[in-house]
Design a protein around this motif. Sequence first.
Motif, mmCIF file in Angstrom:
data_model
loop_
_atom_site.group_PDB
_atom_site.id
_atom_site.type_symbol
_atom_site.label_atom_id
_atom_site.label_comp_id
_atom_site.label_asym_id
_atom_site.label_seq_id
_atom_site.Cartn_x
_atom_site.Cartn_y
_atom_site.Cartn_z
ATOM 1 N N GLY A 295 -9.070 0.642 7.706
ATOM 2 C CA GLY A 295 -8.773 0.945 6.122
ATOM 3 C C GLY A 295 -10.020 0.944 5.329
ATOM 4 N N HIS A 296 -9.774 1.304 3.968
ATOM 5 C CA HIS A 296 -10.882 1.503 3.036
ATOM 6 C C HIS A 296 -10.362 1.365 1.657
ATOM 7 C CE1 HIS A 296 -9.514 5.452 2.124
ATOM 8 N NE2 HIS A 296 -9.446 5.837 3.672
ATOM 9 N N ASP A 297 -11.338 0.983 0.801
ATOM 10 C CA ASP A 297 -10.726 0.571 -0.557
ATOM 11 C C ASP A 297 -9.772 1.694 -1.201
ATOM 12 O OD1 ASP A 297 -12.335 -1.452 -0.408
ATOM 13 O OD2 ASP A 297 -13.583 -1.060 -1.917
ATOM 14 N N GLU A 298 -10.097 2.835 -1.032
ATOM 15 C CA GLU A 298 -9.418 4.175 -1.635
ATOM 16 C C GLU A 298 -8.018 4.280 -1.406
ATOM 17 O OE1 GLU A 298 -12.345 4.108 -0.166
ATOM 18 O OE2 GLU A 298 -13.574 4.515 -2.134
ATOM 19 N N GLN A 299 -7.550 3.488 -0.346
ATOM 20 C CA GLN A 299 -6.165 3.633 0.102
ATOM 21 C C GLN A 299 -5.096 2.807 -0.841
ATOM 22 O OE1 GLN A 299 -7.080 2.228 4.337
ATOM 23 N NE2 GLN A 299 -5.939 4.278 4.972
ATOM 24 N N GLU B 252 -2.639 6.842 2.826
ATOM 25 C CA GLU B 252 -3.066 6.047 1.691
ATOM 26 C C GLU B 252 -1.480 5.553 1.327
ATOM 27 O OE1 GLU B 252 -3.263 9.337 -1.761
ATOM 28 O OE2 GLU B 252 -5.100 8.443 -0.953
ATOM 29 N N LEU B 253 -1.483 4.620 0.427
ATOM 30 C CA LEU B 253 -0.246 4.214 -0.139
ATOM 31 C C LEU B 253 0.131 5.061 -1.165
ATOM 32 C CD1 LEU B 253 -0.648 0.052 -0.257
ATOM 33 C CD2 LEU B 253 0.954 1.459 1.255
ATOM 34 N N PRO B 254 1.599 5.400 -1.449
ATOM 35 C CA PRO B 254 2.234 6.142 -2.397
ATOM 36 C C PRO B 254 2.272 5.233 -3.613
ATOM 37 C CG PRO B 254 3.802 5.649 -0.875
ATOM 38 C CD PRO B 254 2.678 5.085 -0.386
ATOM 39 N N ALA B 255 2.417 5.971 -4.649
ATOM 40 C CA ALA B 255 2.634 5.216 -5.967
ATOM 41 C C ALA B 255 3.779 4.277 -5.917
ATOM 42 C CB ALA B 255 2.787 6.234 -6.946
ATOM 43 N N GLU B 256 4.825 4.457 -5.321
ATOM 44 C CA GLU B 256 6.075 3.572 -5.367
ATOM 45 C C GLU B 256 5.783 2.314 -4.350
ATOM 46 O OE1 GLU B 256 9.299 5.191 -2.464
ATOM 47 O OE2 GLU B 256 7.897 6.978 -2.241
ATOM 48 N N ALA B 257 4.794 2.172 -3.599
ATOM 49 C CA ALA B 257 4.456 0.963 -2.998
ATOM 50 C C ALA B 257 4.244 -0.095 -3.849
ATOM 51 C CB ALA B 257 3.294 1.270 -1.874
ATOM 52 N N ILE B 258 4.058 0.281 -5.121
ATOM 53 C CA ILE B 258 3.503 -0.766 -6.204
ATOM 54 C C ILE B 258 4.806 -1.907 -6.250
ATOM 55 C CG2 ILE B 258 4.387 0.334 -8.230
ATOM 56 C CD1 ILE B 258 0.779 -1.325 -8.127
ATOM 57 N N GLY B 259 6.025 -1.235 -6.058
ATOM 58 C CA GLY B 259 7.105 -2.217 -6.154
ATOM 59 C C GLY B 259 7.471 -2.964 -4.951
ATOM 60 N N ILE C 130 4.052 -0.676 5.573
ATOM 61 C CA ILE C 130 3.024 -0.663 6.650
ATOM 62 C C ILE C 130 1.937 0.407 6.524
ATOM 63 C CG2 ILE C 130 2.622 -0.828 9.148
ATOM 64 C CD1 ILE C 130 5.319 -1.974 9.413
ATOM 65 N N LEU C 131 0.803 0.216 6.142
ATOM 66 C CA LEU C 131 -0.287 1.042 6.020
ATOM 67 C C LEU C 131 -0.995 1.010 7.310
ATOM 68 C CD1 LEU C 131 -1.781 3.122 4.076
ATOM 69 C CD2 LEU C 131 -3.199 1.222 3.310
#
Length: 203
Positions: free
Chosen positions: A62-66, A44-51, A16-17
Amino acid sequence: MTGIRTENLGGATAWILHRPHPSVQGLIRQLGVIGLVVREAWPELPAEAIGADFIFYDADMGHDEQFPWAAGQSPMPMIALIGSEAPGRLRWAMEMGAHAQLLKPMSDKGVYAALLVARSNFDRATSSDALITDLQNRLSARQTVVRAVMIFVMQGKTEAEAYDLLRQTAMAWRVTIETAAERLVANHSNERGNDDGRRIDLA
């Protein structure tokens, strides 16, 4: 037609961002009841959120850079959390690739449905993208075959003879006709600058 998968979502991970806010607690509770593992992040989302299996994101602030991916290129279903109906905010939420939405103030209502709709829309979009890519690749391959045939035609062969020669070349090289055509076209392009009349070596 793509079916909607309705199996148990237990064990799936949802990020949840959203800025810390009491209204998020109802969403977190319901996701827990459904059986999802919930993680929170801001700004912003951390790298681990990619999974993650799902991303819920704040459409109001919100904005793109998140996000660690380009707009509309998320590797998982995205659910927009919408409070403001300002056109600019709604447009941004859609551009980010919303597959479903929940309206604020959030509660325990509609969460399960949003998860299923988001996943179904994500699966459908992914299938469509794969189909478009496949069609584009096939069209490109056919155009390359035509170019390879024309190379032999310019050397005095008929179209039938040229295609048969291309087929024989593919068999000799133990590759597909498309791959043989690609090699021949690339070879011809490289040689044309040095000697337009030189024949292609098929050995």
